[in-house]
Every structure is written in C-alpha cells, then in structure tokens.
Design a protein around this motif. Sequence first.
Motif, PDB file in Angstrom:
ATOM      1  N   PHE A  58      51.972  12.804  14.187  1.00 17.77           N
ATOM      2  CA  PHE A  58      50.597  13.234  14.409  1.00 17.77           C
ATOM      3  C   PHE A  58      50.454  14.749  14.407  1.00 17.77           C
ATOM      4  O   PHE A  58      49.518  15.287  13.821  1.00 17.77           O
ATOM      5  N   ALA A  80      54.063  11.288  18.326  1.00  9.85           N
ATOM      6  CA  ALA A  80      53.102  12.385  18.191  1.00  9.85           C
ATOM      7  C   ALA A  80      53.782  13.625  17.632  1.00  9.85           C
ATOM      8  O   ALA A  80      53.243  14.292  16.749  1.00  9.85           O
ATOM      9  N   TYR A 108      55.401   7.432  22.638  1.00 12.10           N
ATOM     10  CA  TYR A 108      54.197   8.100  22.155  1.00 12.10           C
ATOM     11  C   TYR A 108      54.468   9.582  21.862  1.00 12.10           C
ATOM     12  O   TYR A 108      54.043  10.101  20.827  1.00 12.10           O
ATOM     13  N   ARG A 159      44.628   5.855  13.417  1.00 16.96           N
ATOM     14  CA  ARG A 159      46.030   5.511  13.678  1.00 16.96           C
ATOM     15  C   ARG A 159      46.428   5.874  15.101  1.00 16.96           C
ATOM     16  O   ARG A 159      47.072   5.093  15.801  1.00 16.96           O
ATOM     17  N   ARG A 160      46.053   7.067  15.525  1.00 16.61           N
ATOM     18  CA  ARG A 160      46.395   7.511  16.875  1.00 16.61           C
ATOM     19  C   ARG A 160      45.676   6.658  17.922  1.00 16.61           C
ATOM     20  O   ARG A 160      46.262   6.299  18.949  1.00 16.61           O
ATOM     21  N   SER A 206      47.437   4.294  20.726  1.00 19.20           N
ATOM     22  CA  SER A 206      47.107   4.507  22.138  1.00 19.20           C
ATOM     23  C   SER A 206      46.652   3.207  22.801  1.00 19.20           C
ATOM     24  O   SER A 206      47.076   2.889  23.914  1.00 19.20           O
TER      25      SER A 206
END
Length: 104
Positions: free
Chosen positions: A91, A87, A83, A23-24, A28
């Motif tokens: 995340f 995050a 992002y 996913r990250r 990105s």
Amino acid sequence: MASTEPGIEGLAHDPRYQRLVRRRGRLSWLLTALMLVTYLGFILLVAFAKPLLAQPIAGGATTLGIPLGLGVIAVAIALTGFYVRRANAEFDHDVDALAGEHRP
C-alpha cells in the motif's frame, strides 16, 4: 490510465487510487471480522463454557482459559503485524507513486 488533473481532485478520480482504497478497505474489514470472531468466540466461552475454561492444564494451577486468553492477544498482534507488513510492502508503495504523480 492516470488522471491529468493535479492535486486532490485528480487523485480522487484516479482509478488506481480508487482500486487501492477498495483493496485496503477489504483487507481492513476482513482483519476486523477475524478479530471480532476471535474475541466473540472467547467471550462466548467465558459466558457459556466456564467449566471448560476452568479445567486445569496437565494437573497444574493454570487453567485452559489462560492460554486461550493469551491466544486472543496473540491473534490481535499477528493480525496487526500482517496488516503492517502488507501496508509497508504494497500500500505505501502505491500511495507514494500516486502522490508523486498528483502533486500540484
């Protein structure tokens, strides 16, 4: 299901960690592609549409190229902010939960 292996080996095999990495990584790459398209678009305008960029705005000394260049910078800041927000909200929470379960 969480892996019962302690440490890094267990974390690497945990499906939740693998899903987080995917996913990250997707996010990105998407944000990178958006930034590259924005920047490349501006550079192509500079290379092939100089008269368009040289047009004054409202009859003043500022040309269209100035706000477009600032727009490229604004897009970079906005994508970075997006992002960081994602995050921090998503995340980091997942990383903390996984790290707590896989400490040796």
